[in-house]
Design a protein around this motif. Structure first.
Motif, PDB file in Angstrom:
ATOM      1  N   ARG A  29      -4.676   6.404  -5.406  1.00  0.00           N
ATOM      2  CA  ARG A  29      -6.091   6.411  -5.007  1.00  0.00           C
ATOM      3  C   ARG A  29      -6.255   6.439  -3.483  1.00  0.00           C
ATOM      4  NH1 ARG A  29      -6.374   1.680  -8.754  1.00  0.00           N
ATOM      5  NH2 ARG A  29      -6.955   2.525 -10.797  1.00  0.00           N
ATOM      6  N   GLN A  30      -5.493   5.584  -2.803  1.00  0.00           N
ATOM      7  CA  GLN A  30      -5.727   5.376  -1.375  1.00  0.00           C
ATOM      8  C   GLN A  30      -5.037   6.418  -0.501  1.00  0.00           C
ATOM      9  OE1 GLN A  30      -7.771   2.613  -0.268  1.00  0.00           O
ATOM     10  NE2 GLN A  30      -7.809   4.003   1.478  1.00  0.00           N
ATOM     11  N   PHE A  31      -3.837   6.863  -0.906  1.00  0.00           N
ATOM     12  CA  PHE A  31      -3.037   7.722  -0.032  1.00  0.00           C
ATOM     13  C   PHE A  31      -2.631   9.042  -0.683  1.00  0.00           C
ATOM     14  CE2 PHE A  31      -1.947   3.216   0.927  1.00  0.00           C
ATOM     15  CZ  PHE A  31      -2.578   3.121   2.162  1.00  0.00           C
ATOM     16  N   GLU A  74      -4.112  -6.907   1.175  1.00  0.00           N
ATOM     17  CA  GLU A  74      -3.170  -6.737   2.282  1.00  0.00           C
ATOM     18  C   GLU A  74      -1.951  -5.919   1.885  1.00  0.00           C
ATOM     19  OE1 GLU A  74      -4.212 -10.578   5.091  1.00  0.00           O
ATOM     20  OE2 GLU A  74      -2.638 -10.791   3.583  1.00  0.00           O
ATOM     21  N   THR A  75      -1.621  -5.916   0.588  1.00  0.00           N
ATOM     22  CA  THR A  75      -0.529  -5.046   0.135  1.00  0.00           C
ATOM     23  C   THR A  75      -0.806  -3.594   0.511  1.00  0.00           C
ATOM     24  OG1 THR A  75      -0.020  -6.494  -1.739  1.00  0.00           O
ATOM     25  CG2 THR A  75       0.749  -4.223  -1.881  1.00  0.00           C
ATOM     26  N   MET A  76      -2.023  -3.129   0.243  1.00  0.00           N
ATOM     27  CA  MET A  76      -2.364  -1.745   0.564  1.00  0.00           C
ATOM     28  C   MET A  76      -2.505  -1.524   2.065  1.00  0.00           C
ATOM     29  SD  MET A  76      -2.285   0.158  -2.053  1.00  0.00           S
ATOM     30  CE  MET A  76      -0.969  -0.848  -2.756  1.00  0.00           C
ATOM     31  N   VAL A  77      -2.977  -2.534   2.793  1.00  0.00           N
ATOM     32  CA  VAL A  77      -3.016  -2.428   4.257  1.00  0.00           C
ATOM     33  C   VAL A  77      -1.598  -2.247   4.790  1.00  0.00           C
ATOM     34  CG1 VAL A  77      -3.595  -3.614   6.406  1.00  0.00           C
ATOM     35  CG2 VAL A  77      -5.140  -3.786   4.447  1.00  0.00           C
ATOM     36  N   GLY A  78      -0.656  -3.001   4.206  1.00  0.00           N
ATOM     37  CA  GLY A  78       0.741  -2.881   4.626  1.00  0.00           C
ATOM     38  C   GLY A  78       1.327  -1.518   4.329  1.00  0.00           C
ATOM     39  N   GLY A 115       1.211   5.109   8.462  1.00  0.00           N
ATOM     40  CA  GLY A 115       0.441   5.503   9.640  1.00  0.00           C
ATOM     41  C   GLY A 115      -1.038   5.658   9.372  1.00  0.00           C
ATOM     42  N   LYS A 116      -1.541   4.903   8.375  1.00  0.00           N
ATOM     43  CA  LYS A 116      -2.960   4.969   8.013  1.00  0.00           C
ATOM     44  C   LYS A 116      -3.577   3.585   8.156  1.00  0.00           C
ATOM     45  CE  LYS A 116      -2.370   9.228   6.309  1.00  0.00           C
ATOM     46  NZ  LYS A 116      -2.982  10.448   6.881  1.00  0.00           N
ATOM     47  N   GLU A 117      -4.711   3.492   8.802  1.00  0.00           N
ATOM     48  CA  GLU A 117      -5.394   2.212   8.946  1.00  0.00           C
ATOM     49  C   GLU A 117      -6.452   2.046   7.861  1.00  0.00           C
ATOM     50  OE1 GLU A 117      -6.926   1.149  12.736  1.00  0.00           O
ATOM     51  OE2 GLU A 117      -5.171   1.861  13.839  1.00  0.00           O
ATOM     52  N   LEU A 118      -6.513   0.848   7.284  1.00  0.00           N
ATOM     53  CA  LEU A 118      -7.584   0.535   6.357  1.00  0.00           C
ATOM     54  C   LEU A 118      -7.820  -0.968   6.372  1.00  0.00           C
ATOM     55  CD1 LEU A 118      -6.406   0.516   2.653  1.00  0.00           C
ATOM     56  CD2 LEU A 118      -4.825   1.133   4.464  1.00  0.00           C
TER      57      LEU A 118
END
Length: 351
Positions: free
Chosen positions: A118-120, A324-328, A334-337
């Motif tokens: 979903r995110q990447f 924070e798992t997905m932030v990590g 190289g993606k900020e969220l």
């Protein structure tokens, strides 16, 4: 991430949210000495979690496949990828489940895998490995390594572009495997090379393996000997189940430092719990990597037991860890969220 001994001790004091959850939801302690019962329990828990999770949305394609191990055994992988291949390409992420090397299954990290799609727009592959005590060491490690090599060799077939990122990661025993595989990938010159690793509550060393300069910071076995979920008795039981070689870098990956320079390891994202007997494995190893010049990111959860988000869902500190798992992973890619965006990817219906 080094904390002074008094700070380490404080991090073992139970988080108020965790205390409240345990008071409202009392449950018997896990009996790690009974591997058969533990396996059965994990099967039930995973099935319940998958039932609650439900099928993936139409934008995510999921499938299972059998792949060969070195001895002819067929191991299961679970592939998660965008239903429509993105024009920018998909990074490749290999995920490894936990369960003390004696329990767990390929479905366990489905929530993280779907969130990565979903995110990447990633291709996320959950791999398997044979479990103890039926399969002694190093069979579990060999399976994990054979699976990673297979995924690397078939990246294009899976729909991934490792030049966009190639990460290996896992939780608990899966994180121990992940670190061992990263070192093996450098030793064996895996092509394509890994670009990052995710080490969530990893077991990396035992007292005899801790470098001299860090011994005063290796206190979590004592501090958290009676912690919920994972305790000293559990660690002893797992040692008996697997009968591993205490000097094997496949089991204690800190031993790879004699062969592989720490500075050569790819960027590494850690999650570590304060009320965990293997807390200091992650804290010390992250410090070792930083001192060697490797890139690291750490999220630390004082007062929380091993894998609290899985056993204590819905409380704020557990949701924070999931986000924070997905932030990590974003940091590794190289993606900020934001944490909110990360939690939304992990729990889209609840976000």
């Amino acid at each position: 991430m080094l904390l002074e001994p008094d700070e380490l001790k404080k991090s073992s004091a139970i988080n108020p949210e965790v205390f409240e959850f345990t008071e409202k939801n009392p449950s018997p302690p896990l009996d790690w000495s009974d591997a058969t019962a533990l396996k059965s329990l994990m099967v039930i828990v995973t099935a319940a979690n998958m039932n609650q999770l439900g099928p993936a949305e139409s934008s995510i394609e999921e499938s299972e496949r059998q792949i060969p191990m070195r001895d002819g055994y067929e191991s299961t992988i679970k592939i998660h990828k965008p239903a429509s291949k993105p024009s920018a390409g998909s990074p490749l992420v290999v995920l490894i489940f936990g369960g003390g090397f004696v329990s767990g299954a390929v479905d366990q990290m489905t929530p993280q895998a779907r969130a990565l799609v979903r995110q990447f727009s990633a291709v996320a592959v959950n791999i398997s490995y044979r479990l103890g005590p039926e399969n002694k060491w190093p069979v579990p490690s060999n399976d994990a390594w054979d699976s990673l090599k297979w995924v690397a060799a078939h990246a294009a077939e899976l729909g991934a572009d490792p030049s966009k990122g190639f990460i290996v990661g896992g939780i608990s025993a899966g994180a121990t495997h992940a670190l061992a595989l990263t070192n093996l990938s450098l030793q064996e010159k895996l092509d394509p090379p890994l670009t990052g690793q995710y080490l969530c509550i990893p077991g990396i060393m035992d007292a005899q393996h801790v470098p001299e300069k860090y011994k005063e910071y290796f206190l979590s076995r004592e501090h958290n000997a009676h912690a919920p979920i994972l305790d000293a008795a559990a660690l002893n039981a797992l040692t008996a189940h697997l009968e591993w070689d205490d000097m094997s870098p496949l089991r204690f990956p800190v031993l790879f430092q004699d062969k592989i320079p720490l500075s050569s390891l790819p960027p590494t994202y850690f999650q570590v719990c304060g009320m965990d007997p293997i807390r200091d494995d992650g804290l010390i190893y992250e410090e070792m990597l930083k001192e060697a010049g490797a890139k690291t990111k750490m999220d630390f959860y004082p007062g929380c037991p091993h894998g609290h988000w899985a056993f204590m869902p819905g409380i704020e500190v557990s949701n924070k860890a999931l986000g924070e798992t997905m932030v990590g992973f974003g940091w590794l890619l190289g993606k900020e969220l934001s944490v909110e965006d990360g939690l939304g990817a992990m729990m889209p219906k609840a976000a």
